[in-house]
Design an enzyme around this catalytic site. Structure first.
Site, mmCIF file in Angstrom:
data_model
loop_
_atom_site.group_PDB
_atom_site.id
_atom_site.type_symbol
_atom_site.label_atom_id
_atom_site.label_comp_id
_atom_site.label_asym_id
_atom_site.label_seq_id
_atom_site.Cartn_x
_atom_site.Cartn_y
_atom_site.Cartn_z
ATOM 1 N N GLU A 188 -36.361 -52.390 29.969
ATOM 2 C CA GLU A 188 -36.674 -52.572 28.550
ATOM 3 C C GLU A 188 -38.173 -52.350 28.364
ATOM 4 O O GLU A 188 -38.991 -52.952 29.053
ATOM 5 C CB GLU A 188 -36.264 -53.982 28.105
ATOM 6 C CG GLU A 188 -36.478 -54.209 26.628
ATOM 7 C CD GLU A 188 -35.550 -55.291 26.049
ATOM 8 O OE1 GLU A 188 -34.485 -55.555 26.630
ATOM 9 O OE2 GLU A 188 -35.912 -55.858 25.007
ATOM 10 N N ARG A 189 -38.503 -51.438 27.465
ATOM 11 C CA ARG A 189 -39.894 -51.081 27.175
ATOM 12 C C ARG A 189 -40.602 -50.536 28.408
ATOM 13 O O ARG A 189 -41.817 -50.718 28.578
ATOM 14 C CB ARG A 189 -40.680 -52.273 26.606
ATOM 15 C CG ARG A 189 -39.954 -53.029 25.509
ATOM 16 C CD ARG A 189 -39.431 -52.127 24.418
ATOM 17 N NE ARG A 189 -38.692 -52.864 23.399
ATOM 18 C CZ ARG A 189 -38.114 -52.272 22.371
ATOM 19 N NH1 ARG A 189 -38.142 -50.956 22.227
ATOM 20 N NH2 ARG A 189 -37.478 -52.978 21.473
ATOM 21 N N ASN A 231 -34.530 -60.802 28.375
ATOM 22 C CA ASN A 231 -33.201 -60.716 27.767
ATOM 23 C C ASN A 231 -32.246 -60.639 28.948
ATOM 24 O O ASN A 231 -31.839 -59.567 29.372
ATOM 25 C CB ASN A 231 -33.091 -59.483 26.873
ATOM 26 C CG ASN A 231 -34.057 -59.566 25.699
ATOM 27 O OD1 ASN A 231 -34.211 -60.623 25.088
ATOM 28 N ND2 ASN A 231 -34.735 -58.467 25.401
ATOM 29 N N LYS A 308 -36.254 -67.097 27.842
ATOM 30 C CA LYS A 308 -36.343 -66.707 26.431
ATOM 31 C C LYS A 308 -35.143 -67.343 25.752
ATOM 32 O O LYS A 308 -34.012 -66.947 26.001
ATOM 33 C CB LYS A 308 -36.304 -65.184 26.308
ATOM 34 C CG LYS A 308 -36.212 -64.660 24.873
ATOM 35 C CD LYS A 308 -36.300 -63.139 24.826
ATOM 36 C CE LYS A 308 -36.167 -62.599 23.418
ATOM 37 N NZ LYS A 308 -36.325 -61.121 23.362
ATOM 38 N N GLU A 312 -34.640 -63.903 19.052
ATOM 39 C CA GLU A 312 -34.016 -62.582 18.940
ATOM 40 C C GLU A 312 -32.580 -62.580 19.470
ATOM 41 O O GLU A 312 -32.172 -61.698 20.217
ATOM 42 C CB GLU A 312 -34.858 -61.534 19.677
ATOM 43 C CG GLU A 312 -36.258 -61.405 19.088
ATOM 44 C CD GLU A 312 -37.071 -60.271 19.681
ATOM 45 O OE1 GLU A 312 -36.909 -59.975 20.871
ATOM 46 O OE2 GLU A 312 -37.874 -59.678 18.923
ATOM 47 N N ARG A 357 -43.484 -64.909 9.723
ATOM 48 C CA ARG A 357 -43.172 -64.859 11.151
ATOM 49 C C ARG A 357 -44.364 -65.309 12.003
ATOM 50 O O ARG A 357 -44.183 -65.940 13.047
ATOM 51 C CB ARG A 357 -42.751 -63.437 11.538
ATOM 52 C CG ARG A 357 -42.540 -63.284 13.028
ATOM 53 C CD ARG A 357 -41.953 -61.943 13.382
ATOM 54 N NE ARG A 357 -42.094 -61.684 14.808
ATOM 55 C CZ ARG A 357 -41.863 -60.524 15.383
ATOM 56 N NH1 ARG A 357 -41.447 -59.502 14.657
ATOM 57 N NH2 ARG A 357 -42.023 -60.364 16.679
ATOM 58 N N ASP A 386 -46.555 -59.899 17.937
ATOM 59 C CA ASP A 386 -45.835 -59.272 19.041
ATOM 60 C C ASP A 386 -46.585 -58.106 19.686
ATOM 61 O O ASP A 386 -46.234 -56.949 19.455
ATOM 62 C CB ASP A 386 -44.479 -58.776 18.509
ATOM 63 C CG ASP A 386 -43.498 -58.472 19.625
ATOM 64 O OD1 ASP A 386 -43.881 -58.588 20.782
ATOM 65 O OD2 ASP A 386 -42.345 -58.129 19.303
ATOM 66 N N GLU A 408 -49.174 -64.718 27.876
ATOM 67 C CA GLU A 408 -48.334 -63.545 28.143
ATOM 68 C C GLU A 408 -48.985 -62.330 27.496
ATOM 69 O O GLU A 408 -49.097 -62.250 26.270
ATOM 70 C CB GLU A 408 -46.920 -63.750 27.594
ATOM 71 C CG GLU A 408 -46.004 -62.545 27.849
ATOM 72 C CD GLU A 408 -44.542 -62.781 27.433
ATOM 73 O OE1 GLU A 408 -44.015 -63.899 27.648
ATOM 74 O OE2 GLU A 408 -43.935 -61.845 26.882
ATOM 75 N N GLU A 414 -45.748 -50.686 24.932
ATOM 76 C CA GLU A 414 -44.690 -50.543 23.930
ATOM 77 C C GLU A 414 -45.243 -50.177 22.558
ATOM 78 O O GLU A 414 -44.649 -49.358 21.851
ATOM 79 C CB GLU A 414 -43.913 -51.872 23.838
ATOM 80 C CG GLU A 414 -42.879 -51.900 22.731
ATOM 81 C CD GLU A 414 -42.129 -53.234 22.650
ATOM 82 O OE1 GLU A 414 -42.426 -54.141 23.453
ATOM 83 O OE2 GLU A 414 -41.245 -53.346 21.784
ATOM 84 N N HIS A 552 -47.535 -53.796 13.174
ATOM 85 C CA HIS A 552 -46.081 -53.639 13.126
ATOM 86 C C HIS A 552 -45.657 -52.530 12.168
ATOM 87 O O HIS A 552 -44.800 -52.722 11.297
ATOM 88 C CB HIS A 552 -45.440 -54.974 12.717
ATOM 89 C CG HIS A 552 -44.053 -55.173 13.268
ATOM 90 N ND1 HIS A 552 -42.978 -54.430 12.845
ATOM 91 C CD2 HIS A 552 -43.559 -56.025 14.190
ATOM 92 C CE1 HIS A 552 -41.900 -54.823 13.478
ATOM 93 N NE2 HIS A 552 -42.223 -55.781 14.320
ATOM 94 N N TRP A 574 -38.157 -57.521 10.372
ATOM 95 C CA TRP A 574 -37.986 -56.306 11.169
ATOM 96 C C TRP A 574 -38.638 -55.103 10.477
ATOM 97 O O TRP A 574 -38.831 -54.059 11.085
ATOM 98 C CB TRP A 574 -36.495 -56.008 11.373
ATOM 99 C CG TRP A 574 -35.845 -56.853 12.420
ATOM 100 C CD1 TRP A 574 -36.469 -57.735 13.271
ATOM 101 C CD2 TRP A 574 -34.455 -56.906 12.755
ATOM 102 N NE1 TRP A 574 -35.549 -58.328 14.094
ATOM 103 C CE2 TRP A 574 -34.301 -57.841 13.798
ATOM 104 C CE3 TRP A 574 -33.318 -56.262 12.262
ATOM 105 C CZ2 TRP A 574 -33.066 -58.135 14.371
ATOM 106 C CZ3 TRP A 574 -32.086 -56.556 12.831
ATOM 107 C CH2 TRP A 574 -31.969 -57.486 13.879
HETATM 108 C C1 BDP Z 1 -40.579 -57.310 21.782
HETATM 109 C C2 BDP Z 1 -39.818 -56.211 22.463
HETATM 110 C C3 BDP Z 1 -38.469 -56.668 22.948
HETATM 111 C C4 BDP Z 1 -38.632 -57.930 23.781
HETATM 112 C C5 BDP Z 1 -39.373 -58.970 22.980
HETATM 113 C C6 BDP Z 1 -39.680 -60.205 23.814
HETATM 114 O O1 BDP Z 1 -39.642 -55.146 21.551
HETATM 115 O O2 BDP Z 1 -37.898 -55.637 23.690
HETATM 116 O O3 BDP Z 1 -37.409 -58.413 24.195
HETATM 117 O O4 BDP Z 1 -40.618 -58.453 22.576
HETATM 118 O O5 BDP Z 1 -40.836 -60.347 24.199
HETATM 119 O O6 BDP Z 1 -41.901 -56.886 21.610
HETATM 120 O O7 BDP Z 1 -38.812 -61.022 24.044
#
Ligand code: BDP
Length: 731
Positions: A188-189, A231, A308, A312, A357, A386, A408, A414, A552, A574
């Site tokens: 992912e990413r 995830n 996590k 999301e 947010r 983010d 973090e 990304e 964003h 989003w």
């Molecule tokens: C977002 C990403 C997503 C991650 C999320 C996260 O797009 O893929 O799962 O962060 O940090 O920036 O949980």
């Protein structure tokens, strides 16, 4: 044979020979900053004098052997010599390694080792049995390994070795990579190819690359790795995968790297046969305890879980009416008997929460301060949204004196151009770590002066609140690409992350210079202009993607390219329009007391600073304020003109980076020069795309014409809106 056929045959043989040659991958980036190519003749002589003999204690742990191997490899490469080994200093110019426990020669020196933190080391020039000796000493073997890497770095960066008096200790305990790697090897990413974890062939086949991964990480002090995506898939916690994880842990152990796993909160249901994952349920609690026991039986030094939850769409304690603290503490109780930690992520925002947010994580976690078990650390992203090209620091930093917070960062880019854009993240990390939270020590001092005593770095290294655990995590940019990170320059982001995790007060520029010297050439004529280029690169991205505090604005899902017009996704936050709020009247997110009041989450001096249009730093202007297009800017331009100016400045900076890189050709091998040049060409094209598409959109929304002299977008707004990238990587 007719001659064209002969030529073909010869060419074929030649290319086979090339591909079999030991150094055929010589400059493909695989060696990272551990290249150890020969030093110039003038250095060879002086360095050889200091590296005549390698003296190790009789009993050697795997970690000490790794240190010795690295020194042999490094010195062998740098000086073209095989260093002679001995168990006693017999010659002038020996290198004496070890701890006072294992090495009587080191014990006899009575070095000031008591001041070192775990993993810290001394490198000193001493007299041992009448011989000038370089001593690499520590209280633990991992400190010796770190010291060995530092010693090699001295040579790689052409430092004199005659009079050494170096002491270094890590300022942060948990220095971790977070891999967002899935069990099917997708990342992912990830923009550097598939996952390096070959889950299918583990545990039997341990790819040699795992060792090189561990060496690279140990060389910058990284001491932990979360192997799987936040995830998470619960299967990673099944017996079959625990075996595989144990195999990796075995490879990493000599290098001081512990493994951690992302735990899916609903795992007791998915792989445990329970019908609930409620943290208040005794069967669930028992399941996690037994799972922890099972993991530790296979991996005695397992680090712990990253979670996590309720973010999301991920499961979490709130599914059962419990709090984040309830969920984290249940896992913490399972790990505590084994010394493991829970890193609970603060990256939460809920679809049913109409609040800004940017406010949600603070609102959720601040009231829980002090309610977490001792072995829970809250992992907080650097900014409140983010991983954007620029965000102000997260308001939780400085606001949780009773709960250890860890940082973090995202190393994978990304939101900063994927693998191809050259964006050195050192300045981004440094900007966040240097930020003054203005909170002062202790809970009662929220209105303390902004005197630099309460920086984010002082939160992270635990000095401000005296945290029991300290940590920094970076979302890895590592994949199966030969160059590991998708580009040579992305390696610098892995490198600077590790160096700043060791010392959050380090200088991004100095670290870039070290990296350039180790990765390319220790020549100031190269290093200074290349470091200038790197240092300017992140600001360029900010300018051509999200200037003046915007954020964003990227396309949906894969996040590749601009899409400020997106407004129809199910959840308001989003949509880019949620963040920029541009209309005919103006642009920006009002987070002052008149707006969402997110500013209230900062300490009072910062509230005042950010709330006022006059004192808010320009870089955060539209983060905190919604302003009319004709708002006058200090430059004399109005806001619209300033926006255009910034987008243009970003593109111009990339053009300049290309020109500057072209000048550096004489210093760089063909392979890496060409990769960087081609990627800069992509970056220039995409910077123009960002600029053109964004201005086409903001121009249409504002009804404003481009200022005289500004270049019109290459295409219509419709054209940009219609672009689609169904196969973009990392999604
Ligand atoms: C977002 C990403 C997503 C991650 C999320 C996260 O797009 O893929 O799962 O962060 O940090 O920036 O949980």
């Amino acid at each position: 044979m007719r001659w064209p056929a002969m030529v073909c045959r010869a060419a074929l043989l030649f290319s086979i020979a090339l591909s079999l040659a030991p150094h055929s991958h010589a400059e493909d980036g695989y060696d990272l900053w551990l290249r150890y190519r020969s030093v110039e003749p003038e250095w060879r002589e002086t360095y050889t004098v200091s590296t005549r003999q390698l003296v190790l204690p009789r009993r050697q742990s795997p970690t000490l052997r790794a240190a010795a191997d690295e020194l042999r490899r490094g010195i062998g490469g740098l000086l073209d010599i095989d260093i002679e080994s001995a168990d006693k200093v017999g010659r002038d110019g020996a290198l004496l390694l070890g701890t006072p426990q294992e090495s009587p020669a080191i014990a006899a020196l009575e070095l000031p080792l008591e001041d070192l933190a775990r993993g810290g080391y001394l490198i000193r020039t001493e007299q041992v049995d009448g011989q000038r000796t370089t001593v690499i000493a520590a209280n633990d073997d991992i400190g010796v390994l770190y010291g060995a890497f530092r010693f090699l770095q001295l040579m790689q960066t052409r430092q004199p070795l005659e009079q050494l008096a170096i002491a270094s200790s890590p300022q942060v305990d948990l220095r971790l990579l977070n891999h967002w790697d899935n069990l099917d090897r997708s990342v992912e990413r990830g923009y550097a190819g598939q996952s390096i974890w070959d889950w299918w062939r583990l545990p039997d086949f341990r790819h040699p690359r795992y060792t090189d991964y561990a060496r690279a990480n140990a060389s910058i002090g990284i001491n932990g790795t979360v192997l799987n995506n936040v995830n998470a898939n619960a299967d990673i916690l099944t017996a079959r995968y625990i075996d595989k994880v144990a195999a990796l842990a075995g490879v990493f152990r000599p290098y001081g790297i512990r493994v951690y796993l992302s735990a899916r909160f609903s795992a007791p249901m998915e792989i445990g046969g329970l019908d609930t994952a409620d943290p208040g349920n005794p069967a669930v609690q028992r399941w996690w305890k037994e799972k922890a026991d099972e993991i530790y039986a296979a991996i005695p030094d397992f680090g712990g879980f990253l979670v996590k939850a309720n973010s999301e769409g991920q499961p979490g304690p709130q599914d059962y009416g419990r709090s984040h603290a309830d969920g984290a503490n249940m896992l913490a109780a399972a790990l505590a008997p084994h010394g493991g930690v829970v890193m609970w992520r603060a990256f939460v925002y809920a679809h049913d929460n109409p609040d800004d947010r940017a406010r949600q994580a603070y609102s959720e976690f601040k009231p829980l301060d002090g309610e977490f078990a001792d072995n829970v650390v809250l992992q907080v992203k650097n900014g409140p949204i983010d991983f954007q090209p620029r965000e102000p620091f997260h308001p939780l930093f400085g606001a949780m004196p009773g709960t250890p917070l860890m940082m973090e960062f995202q190393i994978t880019k990304e939101y900063l151009g994927f693998a191809t854009h050259l964006a050195y993240l050192g300045p981004l990390y440094e900007e966040v770590l240097e930020a003054d939270t203005c909170t002062g020590p202790g809970p009662g001092r929220r209105d303390a002066a902004c005197d630099g005593s309460a920086t984010v770095a002082s939160v992270i290294d635990g000095s401000l609140h005296d945290y029991g655990h300290t940590g920094i995590a970076g979302v890895a940019n590592i994949g199966r690409d030969r160059d590991w990170s998708g580009s040579i320059f992305n390696q610098a982001n892995w490198y600077v992350f590790g160096r700043l995790a060791w010392n959050p007060r380090g200088s991004a520029r100095a670290i870039a210079e070290d990296w350039l010297e180790m990765t390319f050439a220790a020549d100031d004529a190269f290093v200074q202009p290349a470091a200038d280029l790197m240092m300017a690169s992140r600001e360029a991205v900010v300018d051509y993607m999200t200037p003046l505090g915007l954020a964003h604005l990227m396309a949906t899902g894969h996040h590749y390219g601009p899409a400020p017009w997106v407004s129809e996704l199910a959840r308001p936050e989003w949509n880019p329009v949620y963040y920029h709020r541009a209309d005919a009247g103006g642009i920006g997110f009002d987070r002052t007391a008149e707006g969402s009041d997110a500013v209230a989450q900062y300490a009072p001096p910062l509230q005042r600073k950010f709330s006022s249009r006059a004192s808010v730093p320009e870089k955060y202007l539209l983060w905190f304020h919604h302003l009319p297009w004709d708002h006058p800017m200090p430059s004399g331009r109005d806001l619209w003109q300033e926006l255009v100016y910034r987008y243009d400045r970003g593109v111009a900076q990339v053009e300049e980076m290309r020109r500057d890189w072209a000048q550096l050709e004489p210093f760089v091998d063909r392979e890496r020069f060409v990769q960087t040049s081609s990627f800069l060409a992509i970056q220039e094209r995409e910077a123009r795309w960002w600029r053109d598409a964004s201005l086409a959109y903001f121009g249409a929304v504002s009804g404003r014409e481009l200022p005289p002299g500004a270049r019109a977008p290459a295409h219509s707004l419709q054209y940009y809106r219609a672009l689609s990238y169904p196969h973009a990587p990392g999604h």
